[in-house]
Design a protein around this motif. Structure first.
Motif, PDB file in Angstrom:
ATOM      1  N   SER A  28       0.804  -1.222   0.000  1.00 16.15           N
ATOM      2  CA  SER A  28       0.000   0.000   0.000  1.00 16.15           C
ATOM      3  C   SER A  28       0.841   1.278   0.000  1.00 16.15           C
ATOM      4  CB  SER A  28      -0.915   0.010   1.230  1.00 16.15           C
ATOM      5  OG  SER A  28      -0.104  -0.008   2.373  1.00 16.15           O
ATOM      6  N   SER A  29       2.197   1.135  -0.019  1.00 19.58           N
ATOM      7  CA  SER A  29       2.999   2.355   0.057  1.00 19.58           C
ATOM      8  C   SER A  29       3.279   2.924  -1.330  1.00 19.58           C
ATOM      9  CB  SER A  29       4.295   2.080   0.817  1.00 19.58           C
ATOM     10  OG  SER A  29       5.038   1.118   0.119  1.00 19.58           O
ATOM     11  N   ARG A  30       4.098   3.971  -1.373  1.00 21.15           N
ATOM     12  CA  ARG A  30       4.382   4.667  -2.624  1.00 21.15           C
ATOM     13  C   ARG A  30       4.966   3.703  -3.663  1.00 21.15           C
ATOM     14  NH1 ARG A  30       9.808   5.542  -2.912  1.00 21.15           N
ATOM     15  NH2 ARG A  30      10.882   4.983  -1.010  1.00 21.15           N
ATOM     16  N   PRO A  31       4.923   4.106  -4.943  1.00 24.56           N
ATOM     17  CA  PRO A  31       5.492   3.242  -5.975  1.00 24.56           C
ATOM     18  C   PRO A  31       6.933   2.907  -5.639  1.00 24.56           C
ATOM     19  CG  PRO A  31       4.493   5.214  -6.948  1.00 24.56           C
ATOM     20  CD  PRO A  31       4.433   5.370  -5.463  1.00 24.56           C
ATOM     21  N   ALA A  32       7.274   1.665  -5.716  1.00 23.24           N
ATOM     22  CA  ALA A  32       8.614   1.261  -5.306  1.00 23.24           C
ATOM     23  C   ALA A  32       9.232   0.391  -6.374  1.00 23.24           C
ATOM     24  CB  ALA A  32       8.543   0.499  -3.987  1.00 23.24           C
ATOM     25  N   GLY A  33      10.518   0.082  -6.165  1.00 25.77           N
ATOM     26  CA  GLY A  33      11.225  -0.775  -7.108  1.00 25.77           C
ATOM     27  C   GLY A  33      10.737  -2.205  -7.002  1.00 25.77           C
ATOM     28  N   SER A  34      11.328  -3.058  -7.801  1.00 26.83           N
ATOM     29  CA  SER A  34      10.960  -4.465  -7.823  1.00 26.83           C
ATOM     30  C   SER A  34      11.004  -5.054  -6.415  1.00 26.83           C
ATOM     31  CB  SER A  34      11.925  -5.202  -8.738  1.00 26.83           C
ATOM     32  OG  SER A  34      12.115  -6.518  -8.261  1.00 26.83           O
ATOM     33  N   PRO A  35       9.863  -5.557  -5.903  1.00 24.47           N
ATOM     34  CA  PRO A  35       9.861  -6.076  -4.529  1.00 24.47           C
ATOM     35  C   PRO A  35      10.822  -7.244  -4.368  1.00 24.47           C
ATOM     36  CG  PRO A  35       7.625  -5.932  -5.405  1.00 24.47           C
ATOM     37  CD  PRO A  35       8.551  -5.668  -6.553  1.00 24.47           C
ATOM     38  N   SER A  36      10.984  -8.059  -5.392  1.00 22.25           N
ATOM     39  CA  SER A  36      11.863  -9.211  -5.217  1.00 22.25           C
ATOM     40  C   SER A  36      13.325  -8.778  -5.131  1.00 22.25           C
ATOM     41  CB  SER A  36      11.661 -10.229  -6.335  1.00 22.25           C
ATOM     42  OG  SER A  36      11.727  -9.591  -7.585  1.00 22.25           O
ATOM     43  N   LEU A  37      13.724  -7.829  -5.989  1.00 16.78           N
ATOM     44  CA  LEU A  37      15.100  -7.341  -5.942  1.00 16.78           C
ATOM     45  C   LEU A  37      15.368  -6.632  -4.615  1.00 16.78           C
ATOM     46  CD1 LEU A  37      17.800  -7.036  -7.444  1.00 16.78           C
ATOM     47  CD2 LEU A  37      16.940  -4.883  -8.389  1.00 16.78           C
ATOM     48  N   CYS A  38      14.420  -5.798  -4.192  1.00 20.60           N
ATOM     49  CA  CYS A  38      14.582  -5.091  -2.912  1.00 20.60           C
ATOM     50  C   CYS A  38      14.653  -6.084  -1.758  1.00 20.60           C
ATOM     51  CB  CYS A  38      13.431  -4.108  -2.703  1.00 20.60           C
ATOM     52  SG  CYS A  38      13.486  -2.707  -3.844  1.00 20.60           S
ATOM     53  N   GLY A  39      13.872  -7.165  -1.843  1.00 24.63           N
ATOM     54  CA  GLY A  39      13.904  -8.189  -0.802  1.00 24.63           C
ATOM     55  C   GLY A  39      15.276  -8.843  -0.720  1.00 24.63           C
ATOM     56  N   THR A  40      15.876  -9.085  -1.872  1.00 26.12           N
ATOM     57  CA  THR A  40      17.210  -9.688  -1.889  1.00 26.12           C
ATOM     58  C   THR A  40      18.230  -8.720  -1.296  1.00 26.12           C
ATOM     59  OG1 THR A  40      16.570 -10.809  -3.929  1.00 26.12           O
ATOM     60  CG2 THR A  40      18.885 -10.896  -3.329  1.00 26.12           C
ATOM     61  N   PHE A  41      18.134  -7.449  -1.686  1.00 25.91           N
ATOM     62  CA  PHE A  41      19.042  -6.444  -1.113  1.00 25.91           C
ATOM     63  C   PHE A  41      18.919  -6.421   0.407  1.00 25.91           C
ATOM     64  CE2 PHE A  41      19.036  -3.564  -5.150  1.00 25.91           C
ATOM     65  CZ  PHE A  41      19.958  -4.407  -5.736  1.00 25.91           C
TER      66      PHE A  41
END
Ligand SMILES: *[C@@H]1O[C@H](CO)[C@@H](O)[C@H](O)[C@H]1NC(C)=O
Ligand SMILES: *[C@@H]1O[C@H](CO)[C@@H](O)[C@H](O)[C@H]1NC(C)=O
Ligand SMILES: *[C@@H]1O[C@H](CO)[C@@H](O)[C@H](O)[C@H]1NC(C)=O
Ligand SMILES: *[C@@H]1O[C@H](CO)[C@@H](O)[C@H](O)[C@H]1NC(C)=O
Length: 204
Positions: A28-41
């Motif tokens: 529900s938050s602001r447009p963000a980068g790829s959730p999977s890539l961010c999860g890995t980071f």
């Protein structure tokens, strides 16, 4: 070898959980980068912090003893030559940075494996198995992130490392690899923070 297969099996599962958590928290938050890539980071950050602490277990010298080893010799020229210049931090490409991280981690894995043999050869105790495991887990995470951006896993050079014949050389190499690994973890955390911003990953 047995360790390796356990980690390879459990890492994707852990990652899965992290990615799911990421989806729920940020749907529900602001447009963000790829959730999977961010999860890995995000999974890489605690891994780097653990490695930073564990790197001290590569030797079991006290701070006083360390002084005897820090200034001697010219060291291992095959260790990664990390780029600290500001230009690198100002405009790193995500793919280039991740490829670079991957190559550095492979190099540290190689050097730590070599150090294990070197210490055992001169009958010094080896108590840094957690470092090897930590490096393998970090390597798997970077591999995952490279796949997530459809980048090929880079080839890593495999330098030939010298044979070690004295306790002194083995201790000196322990100290050097330990210090360089700490510097690498510190550098990687900064690179990672920049990549997270660049990929518009949500802050925490
Ligand atoms: C370091 O040097 C000090 C003083 O010369 C000596 O007492 C100590 O044993 C040395 N430590 C090692 C690990 O060689
Ligand atoms: C990164 O991707 C760009 C295109 O987006 C490409 O030109 C470049 O060669 C890639 N760099 C690496 C290190 O793969
Ligand atoms: C990287 O991960 C892929 C699966 O995502 C796997 O097939 C491959 O063997 C891994 N490569 C390395 C070098 O770990
Ligand atoms: C350890 O000993 C073996 C057998 O003597 C030798 O081939 C190897 O090069 C040594 N490794 C290191 C790192 O000293």
């Amino acid at each position: 070898m047995a360790d390796d297969s356990v980690i390879q099996d459990s890492t994707p599962c852990l990652l899965h959980l992290l990615l799911l958590a990421e989806l729920f928290v940020h749907s529900s938050s602001r447009p963000a980068g790829s959730p999977s890539l961010c999860g890995t980071f995000r999974a890489m950050v605690p891994q780097l912090e653990r490695l930073m602490t564990l790197s001290e277990t590569l030797h079991d010298l006290t701070d006083d003893d360390l002084l005897n080893f820090s200034v001697v010799g010219h060291g291992l020229s095959s260790l990664p030559n990390i780029q600290y210049d500001a230009g690198y931090f100002n405009s790193p490409k995500v793919n280039a940075s991740l490829s670079q991280l991957y190559v550095y981690v492979q190099s540290f894995r190689l050097h730590v494996d070599w150090l294990k043999t070197a210490k055992e050869n001169v009958s010094l105790s080896w108590s840094a198995e957690d470092v090897r495991t930590g490096l393998l887990q970090l390597s798997n995470l970077i591999n995952t992130s490279l796949h997530q951006i459809s980048e090929d896993v880079p080839q890593s050079p495999s330098p030939s490392l010298p044979a070690v014949s004295t306790t002194f050389e083995a201790l000196q190499s322990s100290v050097e690899i330990s210090q360089r690994l700490q510097a690498f973890c510190d550098w990687s955390k900064r690179v990672l923070r920049r990549l997270q911003r660049q990929s518009r990953c949500p802050k925490h």
